[in-house]
Design a protein around this motif. Structure first.
Motif, PDB file in Angstrom:
ATOM      1  N   UNK A  41       0.956  -1.229  -0.073  1.00 42.16           N
ATOM      2  CA  UNK A  41       0.056   0.214   0.063  1.00 42.16           C
ATOM      3  C   UNK A  41       0.771   1.276   0.027  1.00 42.16           C
ATOM      4  N   UNK A  42       1.957   1.363   0.889  1.00 46.67           N
ATOM      5  CA  UNK A  42       3.031   2.147   0.950  1.00 46.67           C
ATOM      6  C   UNK A  42       3.580   2.627  -0.724  1.00 46.67           C
ATOM      7  N   UNK A  43       3.590   1.591  -1.385  1.00 51.68           N
ATOM      8  CA  UNK A  43       4.153   1.782  -2.642  1.00 51.68           C
ATOM      9  C   UNK A  43       3.224   2.352  -3.791  1.00 51.68           C
ATOM     10  N   UNK A  44       1.844   1.955  -3.439  1.00 52.67           N
ATOM     11  CA  UNK A  44       0.945   2.657  -4.133  1.00 52.67           C
ATOM     12  C   UNK A  44       0.607   4.075  -3.853  1.00 52.67           C
ATOM     13  N   UNK A  45       0.612   4.533  -2.447  1.00 48.93           N
ATOM     14  CA  UNK A  45       0.641   5.723  -2.214  1.00 48.93           C
ATOM     15  C   UNK A  45       1.891   6.651  -2.645  1.00 48.93           C
ATOM     16  N   UNK A  46       2.803   6.282  -2.698  1.00 52.41           N
ATOM     17  CA  UNK A  46       4.070   6.881  -3.180  1.00 52.41           C
ATOM     18  C   UNK A  46       3.915   7.273  -4.791  1.00 52.41           C
ATOM     19  N   UNK A  47       3.107   6.217  -5.464  1.00 52.87           N
ATOM     20  CA  UNK A  47       3.009   6.452  -6.761  1.00 52.87           C
ATOM     21  C   UNK A  47       1.739   6.888  -7.279  1.00 52.87           C
ATOM     22  N   UNK A  48       0.916   7.186  -6.561  1.00 46.47           N
ATOM     23  CA  UNK A  48      -0.500   7.739  -6.682  1.00 46.47           C
ATOM     24  C   UNK A  48      -0.600   8.708  -7.806  1.00 46.47           C
ATOM     25  N   UNK A  49      -1.789   8.583  -8.578  1.00 41.54           N
ATOM     26  CA  UNK A  49      -1.900   9.522  -9.536  1.00 41.54           C
ATOM     27  C   UNK A  49      -2.461  10.618  -9.044  1.00 41.54           C
ATOM     28  N   UNK A  50      -1.923  11.979  -9.077  1.00 43.05           N
ATOM     29  CA  UNK A  50      -2.622  13.236  -8.634  1.00 43.05           C
ATOM     30  C   UNK A  50      -3.453  13.782  -9.615  1.00 43.05           C
ATOM     31  N   UNK A  51      -4.424  14.544  -9.111  1.00 40.98           N
ATOM     32  CA  UNK A  51      -5.468  15.225 -10.128  1.00 40.98           C
ATOM     33  C   UNK A  51      -6.425  14.582 -10.707  1.00 40.98           C
TER      34      UNK A  51
END
Length: 739
Positions: free
Chosen positions: A529-539
Motif C-alpha cells: 500500500x505504501x508503494x501505491x501511495x508513493x506512486x499515486x496519480x495526482x489530480x
C-alpha cells in the motif's frame, strides 16, 4: 457425585441447586476428582457434544471466583457462540460472593454495548477480541487468573488457529503477568489430545459419555446400517411400503417430524438448502396443528423487513417456507433472519431445518436426527470429501438433552455403505496440526506484535524471539528445531525490508512498524500500500482504483470470478481514468464479483435489486461491505502516517497531495458504510433517513440539512416512503444535529 458434596462455598452450592443442578455426569465427576478446583492444575477436557462441558467450565469459574479476585476470561471462536455463552452465564450475576459478580461481553462487534472490561469478573470474548486486548496491553489483562478456551480444537484451523495458538502461548509462557493463569481447554474428541495436553501442561480428561446416546448410521437403498452393522428398513412409514419422498434425505427428515421430533439436514450448497426446505415443507405442514401454524405465521411476518425495498427473493422464500414448519440457514441471510430462525428452531416451532455446514461449528442447534446427504463439499480446489472432524461436528448436533432419549446421525450413501461406515463412523478425527508457521502473513503479524510488546523498554533479542516462538504448538510439533529458526529469520528479514523493525542493538519496531502493528494487517500488504501511495496519480478520481486494489488483497475474502452473465455490468464500471497509481492494471480476471457488488452498493442499489440482478444476498453484502470498510480505513491510516512523516520533513506539497487522497478515502469509507453515492452522504447522517429515503429525498430537491430545515412538514409527508410520522421524526432529528 451430588452437587451438594462438592468442595464449594455454601452460597455456590445453593446457587447451583437453585438452577436445577443436582448430580454430576461421569466426565464432570471425573474432572472434579482429577483436581478441577486446584488452581495450579490446567485441564484439557475432550468429551462429546452435549455431555456437560459448560457445567465443568461453570464449576471451575465458581471455584475460582470464590477464592480469588482475579478475572476469568471465556474464549470462543465465533461471535454468535460467544454471545450464546454470555447469555448462558449471565445468571452468575445472581451470586454474591462478598461482592456482586459482574459478567461482560467483548466480540469486536461495533454495535455491541461497550462495557468496562476492567470492572468485570468474567469476560466472554472471541479469540480475535482477546488477541486485540493482549497485543494492545489493556491494563485488565494482567489481572487474569483463569482462561477457559472453548472449541480449542480450532487451534488446527487454517484461518482461526494461529490467533488462538499465540493467545495460549502468551498465557502459558507467563508472558502476560507474573503468574500464568490456569487454563481449561474444552473440546469434542481430539485424536491427538495427548499432544495438546502435553503442550499446555494439562491434566487430560477424556470420556465417551454422552447425555443423549448417539446412533451413527449410513443409509443406502432403503436400508439403514448403523455402527454395530445392524440393518433395518428406512424411509418407510410404518403401515405402507412406498417411500415418503423421492429424495431419501428429505424422506428421513419427514420420518422424524412424523414422530414429533426435529430434523437437521446439512446441504452441500445454499441452493440445495433452500430447495430442500421448500420441498420438505409441502409435507411437514400436514403434520402441524392449528396453534402451531398460527405461531409460525407470526414468525414468518417477523422475517419480512419493514420496508419492501429491503426485501429480497431469498427473504420472501424463507418467510413462506417457515409457514410450513421448515426453514433454511446459510450465510446469505442477514443476522436478523438467522437469529429468528435459530430461536424458532430452539423453541421447537420449526420442525425441519436445512443448513450449510458452517452451522455445525456455530451456534448450538441440536435435533433428534441429523441427515448428511453427501460427504462431498465444494472448496477452492473443487469438489472434495469432508474431513472426519467436520463429519463428527455435524453428527454431534444429533440429540437434544431436554427432549430426546437418543440422537441419530445418518449419512446418505450412493452404493454400498461399508466404506463410509469404516471411514467416517468408525474413523477418528484427523490429528490437530498447528498452522502458525504455515502462513507467512500470520507469522509476520505475530512477529511484529511480539517485538512491539517485548521491546517496550529495551530492544528485544533474537534469542527472546526464538524462545517465545519455541513455546508454540507449532514448535512442539516440529521434528527439526532448525525449521522454526529458518522461518522466523526469513520473516524478520522481510520486516526489516518493509521498514517496520530495526535490529541495531536488538529488535524493536520503527514508527511505521508500530502503526502497522496497531492496524493488525499483514506487514507485506501495508508495504505494498505504501508503494501505491508513493506512486499515486495526482489530480484524478480514484474510486475504482481503490476498490479494485482492496478486493485483490489476500485479506479480502469472497474473491469469486464474475459469471459471464454479469461481465457486461463489470465492463461498464471499469474506468481507466480512475487508476490509483501509475502502473495499476485493471485485469478482467481480477475484477471479482465482490467489486461489482461494492460498486452497486455505493450507488444505492436496493437489497431487492442486488438480489434480483446479481444474486447478492443481504448476508453476503454485509460481509463484503464490512471487509471493504475495514481495508479502506487501514489504507487511509497508512496515508495519514506518510502525510505526517512529510509534515515532519517540511514537504508541504506532499502533505497537501496526501491530504487530498485522505479526504477521498474517508469519503469512500462513508459511502461503503452507508451504501450511497457521495451526494447523499449529508442526508444519511440524519437518523430516520436511510440509503433509500436519501435517494428519494434528493430526487425531490432535498439535498442537504438546510433544505430539510426549510421544508414544511406537510410537504415532506407527501413524499413517497416518508409519511407524516417519518417527516416529524426527521424534523426532530434536525434539531439534535451539530455540524
Amino acid at each position: 457425585m451430588k452437587i451438594s458434596k462438592l468442595d464449594l462455598e455454601p452460597k455456590v452450592i445453593d446457587f447451583l441447586t437453585s438452577e436445577g443442578y443436582e448430580e454430576l455426569f461421569e466426565p464432570q465427576e471425573q474432572s472434579v476428582k482429577a483436581g478441577l478446583f486446584d488452581e495450579k492444575k490446567n485441564f484439557l477436557i475432550t468429551i462429546p457434544t452435549a455431555s456437560g462441558k459448560t457445567l465443568i467450565a461453570m464449576l471451575a469459574i465458581l471455584s475460582h471466583l470464590s477464592k480469588h479476585k482475579t478475572k476469568v476470561v471465556y474464549l470462543t471462536p465465533l461471535r454468535a457462540l460467544t454471545s450464546e455463552k454470555f447469555e448462558e452465564f449471565k445468571k452468575l450475576e445472581k451470586l454474591n460472593l462478598g461482592r456482586k459478580i459482574k459478567i461482560a461481553l467483548s466480540t469486536g462487534d461495533s454495535k455491541e454495548k461497550k462495557e468496562k472490561l476492567e470492572d468485570a469478573d468474567v469476560i466472554f470474548l472471541t479469540n480475535e477480541s482477546m488477541d486485540a486486548n493482549l497485543v494492545f496491553q489493556k491494563d485488565w489483562i494482567y489481572d487474569i487468573g483463569l482462561v477457559v478456551s472453548d472449541e480449542i480444537h480450532l487451534i488446527g484451523d487454517n484461518t482461526r488457529g494461529p490467533t488462538l495458538e499465540i493467545i495460549l502461548t502468551r498465557f502459558k509462557s507467563g508472558f502476560i503477568g507474573k503468574n500464568p493463569p490456569k487454563i481449561i481447554g474444552l473440546s469434542a474428541t481430539i485424536s491427538n489430545s495427548n499432544e495438546l495436553a502435553d503442550w499446555l501442561n494439562c491434566e487430560l480428561v477424556e470420556s465417551t459419555f454422552r447425555r443423549v446416546p448417539l446412533s451413527e448410521a449410513v443409509y443406502s437403498r432403503h436400508i439403514i446400517t448403523n455402527q454395530d452393522r445392524e440393518e433395518t428398513e428406512g424411509n418407510f412409514a410404518k403401515n405402507r411400503q412406498e417411500s415418503r419422498h423421492p429424495k431419501a434425505w428429505i424422506g428421513l427428515g419427514l420420518d422424524t417430524v412424523a414422530e414429533k421430533h426435529q430434523c437437521l439436514i446439512f446441504a452441500m450448497t445454499r441452493k440445495n438448502a433452500v430447495a430442500w426446505a421448500k420441498e420438505a415443507g409441502l409435507d411437514v405442514v400436514k403434520e402441524l396443528k392449528p396453534n402451531q401454524k398460527k405461531e409460525l405465521e407470526k414468525i414468518s411476518k417477523k422475517i419480512l423487513p419493514k420496508e419492501d425495498y429491503d426485501n429480497t427473493k431469498l427473504t420472501s422464500e424463507l418467510a413462506k417456507t417457515v409457514k410450513n414448519g421448515t426453514a433454511f440457514h446459510h450465510a446469505g441471510l442477514d443476522q436478523r433472519c438467522r437469529t429468528i430462525i435459530e430461536n424458532a428452531f430452539k423453541n421447537r416451532h420449526i420442525k425441519l431445518l436445512t443448513a450449510t455446514p458452517t452451522l455445525a461449528a456455530g451456534v448450538n442447534l441440536p435435533a433428534r436426527r441429523v441427515v448428511i446427504p453427501s460427504v462431498m463439499r465444494y472448496t477452492n480446489n473443487g469438489l472434495e470429501k469432508i474431513s472426519i472432524l467436520e463429519y463428527k461436528q455435524m453428527c454431534g448436533r444429533a440429540g437434544r438433552p431436554q427432549y430426546d432419549d437418543m440422537g441419530e446421525s445418518i449419512i446418505i450413501a450412493k452404493g454400498y455403505p461399508d466404506e463410509i461406515l469404516e471411514h467416517y463412523v468408525d474413523g477418528e478425527p484427523e490429528p490437530l496440526e498447528s498452522k502458525t508457521l504455515d502462513e507467512d502473513s500470520s507469522l509476520r503479524i505475530n512477529l511484529l506484535g511480539f517485538i512491539y510488546t517485548a521491546s517496550k523498554f529495551n530492544p528485544t533479542s533474537y534469542e527472546k524471539i526464538i524462545k517465545f516462538f519455541s513455546q508454540t504448538f507449532a514448535a512442539y510439533q516440529l521434528s527439526d528445531d532448525s525449521v522454526l529458526e529458518k522461518k522466523v529469520t526469513k520473516q524478520l528479514e522481510k520486516l526489516k525490508e518493509y521498514g517496520m523493525i530495526t535490529d541495531e542493538n536488538g529488535f524493536e519496531p520503527t514508527k511505521f512498524g508500530i502503526r502497522i502493528f496497531y492496524l493488525r494487517i499483514d506487514p507485506e500488504t501495508a508495504f505494498d500500500m505504501t508503494g501505491y501511495i508513493e506512486d499515486y496519480l495526482r489530480g484524478t478520481k480514484h474510486t475504482f482504483g481503490i476498490l479494485y486494489m482492496i478486493t485483490n488483497l489476500h485479506e479480502f475474502y469472497s474473491q469469486y470470478p464474475i459469471p459471464d452473465k454479469y461481465q457486461g455490468d463489470m465492463d461498464d464500471l471499469i474506468d481507466p481514468n480512475e487508476k490509483l497509481y501509475r502502473n495499476q492494471e485493471f485485469l478482467r480476471e481480477y475484477c471479482f464479483k465482490s467489486l461489482l457488488i461494492l460498486y452497486k452498493w455505493i450507488d444505492a442499489m436496493t437489497y431487492q435489486d442486488m438480489s434480483d440482478h446479481f444474486d447478492a444476498e443481504p448476508g453476503d453484502i454485509f460481509y463484503i461491505k464490512e471487509n471493504a470498510k475495514n481495508l479502506v480505513y487501514i489504507f487511509t491510516e497508512i496515508i495519514k502516517f506518510w502525510r505526517d512523516y512529510a509534515k515532519e520533513n517540511k514537504q508541504k506539497k506532499i502533505v497537501s497531495e496526501y491530504q487530498s487522497l485522505i479526504d477521498e478515502s474517508d469519503l469512500l469509507k462513508l459511502q461503503i458504510q452507508h451504501g450511497v453515492p457521495e451526494k447523499y452522504l449529508e442526508l444519511v447522517k440524519i437518523k430516520q433517513i436511510g440509503r433509500v429515503r436519501a435517494q428519494i429525498l434528493y430526487k425531490n430537491g432535498f439535498k442537504n440539512r438546510l433544505d430539510l430545515e426549510k421544508a414544511k412538514i406537510e410537504k415532506l409527508a407527501k413524499i413517497d416512503k416518508i409519511g407524516l410520522t417519518i417527516a416529524n421524526n426527521i424534523k426532530a432529528e434536525l434539531t439534535k444535529i451539530r455540524y
